[in-house]
Design a protein around this motif. Structure first.
Motif, PDB file in Angstrom:
ATOM      1  N   THR A  26      -3.898   7.599   0.539  1.00 53.20           N
ATOM      2  CA  THR A  26      -5.124   7.621  -0.252  1.00 53.20           C
ATOM      3  C   THR A  26      -4.843   8.087  -1.671  1.00 53.20           C
ATOM      4  O   THR A  26      -4.113   9.061  -1.883  1.00 53.20           O
ATOM      5  CB  THR A  26      -6.170   8.550   0.399  1.00 53.20           C
ATOM      6  N   ILE A  27      -5.373   7.349  -2.623  1.00 56.26           N
ATOM      7  CA  ILE A  27      -5.306   7.760  -4.020  1.00 56.26           C
ATOM      8  C   ILE A  27      -6.745   7.932  -4.495  1.00 56.26           C
ATOM      9  O   ILE A  27      -7.568   7.034  -4.305  1.00 56.26           O
ATOM     10  CB  ILE A  27      -4.590   6.710  -4.894  1.00 56.26           C
ATOM     11  N   VAL A  28      -7.033   9.084  -5.072  1.00 51.27           N
ATOM     12  CA  VAL A  28      -8.399   9.365  -5.515  1.00 51.27           C
ATOM     13  C   VAL A  28      -8.473   9.218  -7.031  1.00 51.27           C
ATOM     14  O   VAL A  28      -7.568   9.634  -7.752  1.00 51.27           O
ATOM     15  CB  VAL A  28      -8.817  10.794  -5.099  1.00 51.27           C
ATOM     16  N   ILE A  29      -9.539   8.574  -7.492  1.00 46.06           N
ATOM     17  CA  ILE A  29      -9.785   8.502  -8.928  1.00 46.06           C
ATOM     18  C   ILE A  29     -10.856   9.533  -9.253  1.00 46.06           C
ATOM     19  O   ILE A  29     -11.937   9.516  -8.665  1.00 46.06           O
ATOM     20  CB  ILE A  29     -10.284   7.108  -9.351  1.00 46.06           C
ATOM     21  N   LYS A  30     -10.497  10.458 -10.141  1.00 43.08           N
ATOM     22  CA  LYS A  30     -11.479  11.465 -10.555  1.00 43.08           C
ATOM     23  C   LYS A  30     -11.282  11.750 -12.034  1.00 43.08           C
ATOM     24  O   LYS A  30     -10.160  11.910 -12.481  1.00 43.08           O
ATOM     25  CB  LYS A  30     -11.302  12.745  -9.716  1.00 43.08           C
ATOM     26  N   ASP A  31     -12.373  11.798 -12.770  1.00 46.10           N
ATOM     27  CA  ASP A  31     -12.322  11.981 -14.225  1.00 46.10           C
ATOM     28  C   ASP A  31     -11.342  11.002 -14.862  1.00 46.10           C
ATOM     29  O   ASP A  31     -10.565  11.356 -15.751  1.00 46.10           O
ATOM     30  CB  ASP A  31     -11.927  13.426 -14.577  1.00 46.10           C
ATOM     31  N   HIS A  32     -11.375   9.774 -14.376  1.00 43.54           N
ATOM     32  CA  HIS A  32     -10.532   8.691 -14.893  1.00 43.54           C
ATOM     33  C   HIS A  32      -9.041   8.994 -14.778  1.00 43.54           C
ATOM     34  O   HIS A  32      -8.257   8.601 -15.627  1.00 43.54           O
ATOM     35  CB  HIS A  32     -10.894   8.359 -16.347  1.00 43.54           C
ATOM     36  N   LYS A  33      -8.677   9.753 -13.740  1.00 44.84           N
ATOM     37  CA  LYS A  33      -7.257  10.005 -13.486  1.00 44.84           C
ATOM     38  C   LYS A  33      -6.971   9.736 -12.013  1.00 44.84           C
ATOM     39  O   LYS A  33      -7.844   9.882 -11.169  1.00 44.84           O
ATOM     40  CB  LYS A  33      -6.914  11.467 -13.800  1.00 44.84           C
ATOM     41  N   PHE A  34      -5.716   9.369 -11.720  1.00 41.10           N
ATOM     42  CA  PHE A  34      -5.321   9.157 -10.336  1.00 41.10           C
ATOM     43  C   PHE A  34      -4.780  10.449  -9.743  1.00 41.10           C
ATOM     44  O   PHE A  34      -4.059  11.195 -10.393  1.00 41.10           O
ATOM     45  CB  PHE A  34      -4.238   8.078 -10.243  1.00 41.10           C
ATOM     46  N   GLU A  35      -5.116  10.682  -8.492  1.00 44.91           N
ATOM     47  CA  GLU A  35      -4.589  11.849  -7.790  1.00 44.91           C
ATOM     48  C   GLU A  35      -4.190  11.424  -6.374  1.00 44.91           C
ATOM     49  O   GLU A  35      -5.062  11.019  -5.612  1.00 44.91           O
ATOM     50  CB  GLU A  35      -5.646  12.957  -7.784  1.00 44.91           C
ATOM     51  N   PRO A  36      -2.955  11.412  -5.980  1.00 45.46           N
ATOM     52  CA  PRO A  36      -1.809  11.784  -6.798  1.00 45.46           C
ATOM     53  C   PRO A  36      -1.452  10.680  -7.798  1.00 45.46           C
ATOM     54  O   PRO A  36      -1.682   9.505  -7.517  1.00 45.46           O
ATOM     55  CB  PRO A  36      -0.690  11.936  -5.757  1.00 45.46           C
ATOM     56  N   ALA A  37      -0.867  11.087  -8.934  1.00 47.63           N
ATOM     57  CA  ALA A  37      -0.457  10.107  -9.937  1.00 47.63           C
ATOM     58  C   ALA A  37       0.898   9.509  -9.574  1.00 47.63           C
ATOM     59  O   ALA A  37       1.257   8.441 -10.049  1.00 47.63           O
ATOM     60  CB  ALA A  37      -0.397  10.757 -11.312  1.00 47.63           C
ATOM     61  N   THR A  38       1.640  10.212  -8.747  1.00 48.18           N
ATOM     62  CA  THR A  38       2.915   9.675  -8.261  1.00 48.18           C
ATOM     63  C   THR A  38       2.900   9.685  -6.740  1.00 48.18           C
ATOM     64  O   THR A  38       2.624  10.710  -6.123  1.00 48.18           O
ATOM     65  CB  THR A  38       4.103  10.521  -8.767  1.00 48.18           C
ATOM     66  N   LEU A  39       3.174   8.525  -6.199  1.00 49.43           N
ATOM     67  CA  LEU A  39       3.136   8.405  -4.747  1.00 49.43           C
ATOM     68  C   LEU A  39       4.471   7.845  -4.278  1.00 49.43           C
ATOM     69  O   LEU A  39       4.973   6.858  -4.821  1.00 49.43           O
ATOM     70  CB  LEU A  39       1.999   7.465  -4.338  1.00 49.43           C
ATOM     71  N   GLU A  40       5.044   8.510  -3.288  1.00 56.63           N
ATOM     72  CA  GLU A  40       6.326   8.046  -2.784  1.00 56.63           C
ATOM     73  C   GLU A  40       6.114   7.275  -1.490  1.00 56.63           C
ATOM     74  O   GLU A  40       5.426   7.766  -0.584  1.00 56.63           O
ATOM     75  CB  GLU A  40       7.232   9.253  -2.543  1.00 56.63           C
ATOM     76  N   ILE A  41       6.702   6.086  -1.407  1.00 54.11           N
ATOM     77  CA  ILE A  41       6.610   5.323  -0.157  1.00 54.11           C
ATOM     78  C   ILE A  41       8.001   4.795   0.210  1.00 54.11           C
ATOM     79  O   ILE A  41       8.857   4.644  -0.657  1.00 54.11           O
ATOM     80  CB  ILE A  41       5.594   4.156  -0.250  1.00 54.11           C
ATOM     81  N   PRO A  42       8.216   4.528   1.478  1.00 53.39           N
ATOM     82  CA  PRO A  42       9.548   4.034   1.892  1.00 53.39           C
ATOM     83  C   PRO A  42       9.761   2.569   1.497  1.00 53.39           C
ATOM     84  O   PRO A  42       8.809   1.806   1.373  1.00 53.39           O
ATOM     85  CB  PRO A  42       9.513   4.192   3.412  1.00 53.39           C
ATOM     86  N   ALA A  43      11.021   2.210   1.290  1.00 53.71           N
ATOM     87  CA  ALA A  43      11.366   0.838   0.934  1.00 53.71           C
ATOM     88  C   ALA A  43      11.177  -0.100   2.121  1.00 53.71           C
ATOM     89  O   ALA A  43      11.171   0.337   3.278  1.00 53.71           O
ATOM     90  CB  ALA A  43      12.800   0.773   0.432  1.00 53.71           C
ATOM     91  N   ASP A  44      10.983  -1.372   1.817  1.00 55.98           N
ATOM     92  CA  ASP A  44      10.892  -2.434   2.829  1.00 55.98           C
ATOM     93  C   ASP A  44       9.833  -2.184   3.894  1.00 55.98           C
ATOM     94  O   ASP A  44      10.008  -2.578   5.043  1.00 55.98           O
ATOM     95  CB  ASP A  44      12.270  -2.638   3.500  1.00 55.98           C
ATOM     96  N   THR A  45       8.766  -1.546   3.483  1.00 63.62           N
ATOM     97  CA  THR A  45       7.687  -1.247   4.429  1.00 63.62           C
ATOM     98  C   THR A  45       6.352  -1.636   3.815  1.00 63.62           C
ATOM     99  O   THR A  45       6.109  -1.413   2.635  1.00 63.62           O
ATOM    100  CB  THR A  45       7.651   0.269   4.743  1.00 63.62           C
ATOM    101  N   LYS A  46       5.529  -2.219   4.630  1.00 61.50           N
ATOM    102  CA  LYS A  46       4.185  -2.544   4.168  1.00 61.50           C
ATOM    103  C   LYS A  46       3.332  -1.273   4.192  1.00 61.50           C
ATOM    104  O   LYS A  46       3.389  -0.508   5.151  1.00 61.50           O
ATOM    105  CB  LYS A  46       3.584  -3.594   5.107  1.00 61.50           C
ATOM    106  N   VAL A  47       2.572  -1.067   3.113  1.00 61.91           N
ATOM    107  CA  VAL A  47       1.772   0.144   2.996  1.00 61.91           C
ATOM    108  C   VAL A  47       0.362  -0.219   2.549  1.00 61.91           C
ATOM    109  O   VAL A  47       0.156  -1.162   1.789  1.00 61.91           O
ATOM    110  CB  VAL A  47       2.420   1.121   1.972  1.00 61.91           C
ATOM    111  N   LYS A  48      -0.577   0.530   3.082  1.00 60.94           N
ATOM    112  CA  LYS A  48      -1.977   0.316   2.714  1.00 60.94           C
ATOM    113  C   LYS A  48      -2.387   1.444   1.781  1.00 60.94           C
ATOM    114  O   LYS A  48      -2.256   2.613   2.133  1.00 60.94           O
ATOM    115  CB  LYS A  48      -2.787   0.367   4.004  1.00 60.94           C
ATOM    116  N   LEU A  49      -2.838   1.085   0.573  1.00 57.60           N
ATOM    117  CA  LEU A  49      -3.337   2.104  -0.338  1.00 57.60           C
ATOM    118  C   LEU A  49      -4.859   2.102  -0.278  1.00 57.60           C
ATOM    119  O   LEU A  49      -5.487   1.066  -0.466  1.00 57.60           O
ATOM    120  CB  LEU A  49      -2.921   1.816  -1.782  1.00 57.60           C
TER     121      LEU A  49
END
Lengths: 108, 276
Positions: A26-49
């Motif tokens: 989950t990425i939250v937008i608050k006060d026009h900023k992303f939280e977290p602004a950096t997200l780490e995910i594993p390679a070669d894997t499908k991910v749902k944001l």
């Protein structure tokens, strides 16, 4: 417009079900900023944001690196599918507030 | 304020460039402004309707409604532009002849330009809805005056409009014979680019595989974010990092339209002596 969506649906009868085993972040937008602004995910894997907009105003989640653009209205959330991706850094931003809404996905 | 200017510029640019080419392509056709005007009206109403129903579109199809919908619009626009080019190819020769005979204007012969209306409307929908959503957001929260925001937005749209006017003015410098050829091929590339863009949306929805991502990367030469890159995107479908599926759809659209043009221009040739 509904008809268009339906027509598109018919073209792709097999619009794939979002498999539940796809990991979600989950990425939250608050006060026009992303939280977290950096997200780490594993390679070669499908991910749902899951992008949840806690501002009152709409935002567009956009990334040239990921080839994604999707509007999320104020107080709503959207799902963006990414991957499988090669290792690297993929920038994303909020098109409506690019000065503050910047973030990146680090694929390891 | 500058954000409003930039967004309006970017969102209007694609529409303005396409409109510029369409205006040049239909030069001399009687009543074309009515068809184009009808398209603009349809584009405006459609944009508003899409902006209003944005939530419902988003939530449709297991959350992938927005991608599928955008892909569908682009695919339909691509098809209609292809259709228009094929139609132009068939009637273009006739049109060029008439233009020579009666001066600049084709006075008689009502040309069915509804495909042009549809093209204009469809190419406004996506960006138009985005503008509506963006502007409602800005107007709801900003501390700036309404006037300042409106001025910035209008200035951005006007700058994009000027680029559209430039491409129109450039194209009509060509002799009528060359203009039909150049505008025709430009529209073919616009249609191919839209097909490729639609493939990206269908891939984003998970409905199509990407095949290779990216197939190649020319961002060192020309990035999508650059001014030239963002102008070439609507014109020739430029993207620095296309997927394999995008390249495939681009090529498929190109082949389909080229074949349709070849096939449809044949009977016109045989009819010509009879018509003359």
């Amino acid at each position: 417009m509904k008809r268009f969506a339906l027509a598109a649906a018919c073209l792709f009868v097999a619009a794939p079900a979002l498999a539940d085993e796809v990991p979600a972040h989950t990425i939250v937008i608050k006060d026009h900023k992303f939280e977290p602004a950096t997200l780490e995910i594993p390679a070669d894997t499908k991910v749902k944001l899951v992008i949840r907009n806690e501002d009152k105003t709409p935002e567009e989640f956009e990334s040239h690196d990921l080839k994604r653009e999707k509007i999320v209205k104020g107080g709503k959330e959207i799902t963006v599918l990414v991957g499988p991706l090669k290792p690297g850094t993929y920038k994303f931003f909020g098109e409506f507030n690019p000065k503050t809404a910047q973030g990146e996905i680090v694929v390891k | 304020m500058s954000a409003t200017f930039l967004i309006l510029f970017r969102e209007v640019l694609e529409m303005a460039l396409i409109l510029g080419i369409i205006m040049a392509a239909t030069r001399g056709v009687a009543g074309r402004m009515r068809w184009i005007g009808l398209g603009l009206l349809g584009g405006l109403l459609g944009s508003l309707a899409i902006a209003i129903s944005a939530d419902r579109i988003s939530e449709a199809m297991e959350g992938m409604g927005q991608e599928m919908f955008n892909g569908g619009i682009l695919l339909a626009a691509s098809f209609m532009i292809g259709w228009t080019v094929v139609w132009m190819k068939k009637h273009g020769r006739e049109l060029a002849q008439k233009m020579k005979q009666v001066g600049q204007a084709v006075k008689d012969g009502e040309m069915p330009l509804y495909s042009v209306s549809v093209v204009v409307a469809l190419s406004m929908w996506r960006e138009g809805a985005e503008i509506v959503l963006f502007m409602t957001g800005v107007l709801a929260t900003t501390e700036e005056s309404l006037l300042a925001i409106m001025m910035a937005g209008i200035a951005g749209a006007a700058c994009a409009g000027m680029l559209g006017a430039l491409i129109y003015l450039g194209l009509i410098q060509l002799s009528s014979k060359h203009m039909f050829t150049v505008t025709g091929w430009l529209l073919v590339l616009v249609a191919c680019g839209m097909a490729a863009q639609s493939a990206a949306f269908f891939s984003a929805a998970g409905a199509l595989p990407e095949l290779a991502n990216p197939l190649w990367d020319t961002s060192w030469l020309l990035s999508d974010e650059s001014w030239l890159g963002s102008a070439l995107k609507p014109l020739i479908g430029y993207t620095a990092q296309p997927t394999g599926m995008q390249a495939l759809w681009y090529a498929a659209a190109f082949c389909l339209i080229a074949v349709a043009m070849k096939l449809s221009s044949r009977p016109a040739v045989s009819q010509r002596p009879a018509a003359a």
